[in-house]
Design an enzyme around this catalytic site. Sequence first.
Site, PDB file in Angstrom:
ATOM      1  N   HIS A 175       0.692  -1.245   0.085  1.00  0.00           N
ATOM      2  CA  HIS A 175       0.066  -0.050   0.096  1.00  0.00           C
ATOM      3  C   HIS A 175       0.852   1.288   0.201  1.00  0.00           C
ATOM      4  O   HIS A 175       2.173   1.347   0.001  1.00  0.00           O
ATOM      5  CB  HIS A 175      -0.636  -0.201   1.010  1.00  0.00           C
ATOM      6  CG  HIS A 175      -0.042   0.006   2.641  1.00  0.00           C
ATOM      7  ND1 HIS A 175       0.179   1.197   2.973  1.00  0.00           N
ATOM      8  CD2 HIS A 175      -0.427  -1.346   3.230  1.00  0.00           C
ATOM      9  CE1 HIS A 175       0.875   0.945   4.283  1.00  0.00           C
ATOM     10  NE2 HIS A 175       1.479  -0.201   4.126  1.00  0.00           N
ATOM     11  N   HIS A 215       0.640  -5.627   2.307  1.00  0.00           N
ATOM     12  CA  HIS A 215       1.433  -4.540   3.433  1.00  0.00           C
ATOM     13  C   HIS A 215       2.311  -5.434   3.343  1.00  0.00           C
ATOM     14  O   HIS A 215       3.023  -5.905   3.052  1.00  0.00           O
ATOM     15  CB  HIS A 215       0.405  -4.940   4.659  1.00  0.00           C
ATOM     16  CG  HIS A 215      -0.737  -4.569   4.483  1.00  0.00           C
ATOM     17  ND1 HIS A 215      -1.329  -3.434   4.829  1.00  0.00           N
ATOM     18  CD2 HIS A 215      -2.266  -5.041   4.636  1.00  0.00           C
ATOM     19  CE1 HIS A 215      -2.339  -3.091   5.072  1.00  0.00           C
ATOM     20  NE2 HIS A 215      -3.283  -4.368   4.861  1.00  0.00           N
TER      21      HIS A 215
END
Length: 214
Positions: A13, A154
Amino acid sequence: MEQEKTRLYLIRHGETEWNRGGRYQGWTDIELSEQGQWQAKLLAKRFEYMPLDAIYVSPLKRAIATAEPIAKLKGLPLIVDEHFKEINFGEWEGHTVAELTEKYGKPYTDFFDNPFHHTMPGEGSFHKVAERSIAGFQEIMKKHRGQRVAIVSHGGLLRVFMIQLLGLDLNMYRRMWLTNTSISMVDISSDDKKFLMTLNDKAHLEMAELLKNR
């Protein structure tokens, strides 16, 4: 005809304020910063001429906000998947490495140095995280074999996932890094061999910086 390879685009992200401050985020639902939003727009441009069949995304806001520009560009729905949620660090979340070292001492520094060999609050162990992410991968392979799939997730989760998927040394967790909105590409052959094609590709960010400074 031999079935085409499956390609995974593993995407971290965009930046958050906690990233900038070096704080563990885990399951804490932090928004993208302005910088992170800009990174997400640049990331989407990378996919303008790249085929994509599906987009899987962590349920956390920072991942969804990173994936949305790609989904809009490609006309694809976001498939929210708990398997690719960040590692749950429990009471460590919101704290820096320095703060945790001061508060917990050796139990924390042992984990930091060798995270696969020590427990942590929240999810408990990296082995559980590996099992969770691989279960998500197996579901994707059932539905999208021979296709091109983005997984927007992530940094921690993706490193654990790649180590497990590719059979890498466990110490690689501290020897690789994923920049915000970087793309790591893994190909899976028709006979299930896995190949790491790129790691931490951030050319969209680098080109933007070069053009800005011209």
